[in-house]
Design a protein around this motif. Structure first.
Motif, PDB file in Angstrom:
ATOM      1  N   HIS A  78      -4.954  -0.808   6.320  1.00 45.28           N
ATOM      2  CA  HIS A  78      -5.029  -0.326   7.710  1.00 45.28           C
ATOM      3  C   HIS A  78      -5.780  -1.257   8.667  1.00 45.28           C
ATOM      4  CE1 HIS A  78      -3.003   3.173   6.372  1.00 45.28           C
ATOM      5  NE2 HIS A  78      -3.993   3.550   5.572  1.00 45.28           N
ATOM      6  N   HIS A  80      -9.244   1.696   1.627  1.00 42.28           N
ATOM      7  CA  HIS A  80      -8.902   1.949   3.031  1.00 42.28           C
ATOM      8  C   HIS A  80     -10.046   1.418   3.898  1.00 42.28           C
ATOM      9  CE1 HIS A  80      -6.631   5.342   1.027  1.00 42.28           C
ATOM     10  NE2 HIS A  80      -5.688   4.743   1.714  1.00 42.28           N
ATOM     11  N   ASP A 126       2.570   2.919   3.188  1.00 44.36           N
ATOM     12  CA  ASP A 126       1.604   3.992   2.961  1.00 44.36           C
ATOM     13  C   ASP A 126       2.305   5.131   2.211  1.00 44.36           C
ATOM     14  OD1 ASP A 126      -0.810   5.266   2.832  1.00 44.36           O
ATOM     15  OD2 ASP A 126      -1.120   5.436   4.980  1.00 44.36           O
ATOM     16  N   HIS A 162       0.830  -1.225   0.000  1.00 50.00           N
ATOM     17  CA  HIS A 162       0.000   0.000   0.000  1.00 50.00           C
ATOM     18  C   HIS A 162       0.858   1.267   0.000  1.00 50.00           C
ATOM     19  CE1 HIS A 162      -3.597   2.434   0.718  1.00 50.00           C
ATOM     20  NE2 HIS A 162      -2.944   3.072   1.661  1.00 50.00           N
ATOM     21  N   HIS A 211       0.804   5.591  -1.846  1.00 57.57           N
ATOM     22  CA  HIS A 211       0.284   6.580  -2.790  1.00 57.57           C
ATOM     23  C   HIS A 211       1.535   7.272  -3.323  1.00 57.57           C
ATOM     24  CE1 HIS A 211      -3.625   5.936  -0.856  1.00 57.57           C
ATOM     25  NE2 HIS A 211      -2.989   6.056   0.291  1.00 57.57           N
TER      26      HIS A 211
HETATM   27 ZN   LIG Z   1      -3.486   5.040   2.011  1.00 59.04          ZN
END
Ligand SMILES: [Zn+2]
Length: 463
Positions: free
Chosen positions: A264, A227, A315, A66, A68
């Motif tokens: 998460h 998420h 993340d 995961h 971005h």
């Molecule tokens: Zn995220």
């Protein structure tokens, strides 16, 4: 052309979890063809090139489940803020001003950073589509750097009342239509880079968005990521809107399944964990981000006990500030030990599984990657442990999880290609990538007004 990684301390991550001293691995084209002794492999593959790995650890490339990538341009701008301010004052406005050129520069940098720290597969969650061409920009960065993974077409369909900038909000039909177009363009069988789909979170996506996502994934056989239960705010909104947790709601509408990778799950309770297990839904665990944003400590041991597959993740660097899975491994172990006051609760070996074979399972690629075994893809990394941090060395897994800094990775192979060799990234020009990322980062901060956080006053006390 064959290549033999010779005489390594080999962490195989195979079924028996063998850690072999002075072992060798032979690669042909994009596959691992044999694991044996150097003498045996030299006999069987006499024309092979030898890569001497004495004094080195060889292990499977890690899977970052995961991130971005575009947030690579926002490192350090959102430090020490509560999540709402972090999003409405920094990440949101920066996203609005992002161009495909920025997304490309950020993704190149994020991929280089990942390669340098031993990651060979990435899941990118790209939810900014203010301009066309964002998915293409990220896919091209994967292509150029040689990275394997998933570029997931994210979307937000509501949330203006919570501070989501209007520019980021899309109609679900439009987002799903675009995701389908991108999948049909890139998802060839066996492709190294695949496009997935990513509804953002319970308070930013309506029911229709989730239903259309499920339909699309079923029709195109694509990965879904989302998420889930990251903050108490998600739980509160789910409760007030649907009268249940987000996990319960997504289960009830038929959204969850084995192709869903839920990031998460910090606030999942026992019932939610049973639901995840029931659907064989996978979890992406982001320890650094959960601590950085003060989201909480996810019930990872409980998930593992229940048989839920958990992969490790960084993340986005707006909430973890780098793409190092070495840091994620150490934090993953330490946060559980501290939280539960139990040093045995998450071991170095289990954390190594999360970063490799379990991560591969989390993205549905466990037959192809995640361990060093004949027949699997040649995704592997070489770590030089001859440095003050990793020596004296007794146990290679412990040294990697607890002692290493991450910059000990010298060589990275993805799909049989050396993307980094002897400390030099050779799929792209790293200096040029970093230069461009800094230019794009400065310019984006200026355009979005988040450059005010660059000149923040010294804050010794809480703000
Ligand atoms: Zn995220």
């Amino acid at each position: 052309m064959s290549i033999i990684f010779a005489d390594a301390w080999l962490i195989t991550m195979n079924e028996r979890r063998e850690v072999l001293e002075s072992a060798s691995v032979c690669v042909e084209k994009d596959r691992i063809v044999a694991v044996s002794t150097r003498r045996d492999l030299e006999k069987r593959f006499p024309a092979a090139e030898i890569v001497d790995c004495k004094g080195r650890i060889v292990m499977p490339g890690m899977v970052n489940t995961h991130t971005h990538l575009f947030q690579t341009l926002m490192k350090g701008l959102g430090d020490d803020m509560v999540l709402k301010k972090w999003f409405t004052c920094m990440t949101g406005p920066s996203s609005v001003h992002l161009t495909p050129e920025d997304a490309h520069a950020a993704a190149l940098h994020g991929c280089v950073e990942s390669i340098r720290s031993g990651v060979t597969t990435l899941v990118d969650f790209m939810y900014v589509h203010t301009r066309p061409g964002m998915i293409k920009a990220v896919v091209e960065a994967f292509d150029e750097t040689g990275m394997r993974g998933f570029v997931c077409r994210g979307f937000i369909s509501l949330g203006e009342e919570y501070g989501v900038p209007r520019e980021l909000i899309e109609k679900p039909e439009q987002a799903i239509g675009d995701a389908r177009k991108q999948m049909r363009r890139y998802n060839k069988p066996g492709a190294r880079v695949q496009v997935g789909v990513a509804p953002n979170m319970i308070w930013a996506v309506d029911e229709k968005g989730y239903r259309l996502t499920r339909k699309l994934a079923d029709e195109e056989h694509a990965l879904i990521t989302t998420h889930l239960a990251e903050t108490t705010f998600e739980l509160e909104t789910a409760k007030s809107r649907y009268g249940q947790t987000d996990t319960e709601f997504l289960s009830e509408i038929g959204f969850l399944g084995p192709d869903v990778l839920a990031a998460h799950c910090v606030h999942c309770k026992a019932h939610d964990i049973r639901i995840l297990k029931h659907h064989n839904t996978k979890v992406a665990h982001n320890p650094c981000s959960n601590l950085y944003l003060a989201s909480g400590c996810p019930p990872i041991p409980e998930m593992l006990m229940a048989g839920v597959t958990v992969g490790l993740a960084s993340d986005g660097p707006a909430s973890s500030n780098n793409h190092s899975l070495f840091q994620a491994m150490k934090f993953a172990a330490l946060m559980q030990k501290g939280f539960h006051q139990d040093a045995t609760i998450l071991t170095a070996e289990k954390v190594m599984e999360l970063a490799t074979i379990d991560g591969a399972r989390a993205v549905g690629l466990e037959k192809e990657i995640g361990s060093i075994e004949a027949g699997k893809k040649a995704d592997l990394i070489v770590i030089d442990f001859n440095n003050a941090f990793m020596t004296p060395i007794h146990h290679p897994v412990s040294a990697i999880v607890y002692s290493a800094l991450g910059n000990e990775v010298t060589t990275v192979m993805i799909d049989g290609r050396f993307v980094m060799r002897d400390g030099v990234v050779n799929s792209v020009n790293e200096a040029a990538v970093r230069r461009q990322a800094q230019i794009s980062a400065d310019d984006l901060a200026r355009r979005s007004g988040s450059d005010k956080f660059k000149k923040r006053p010294w804050r010794s006390m809480a703000i």
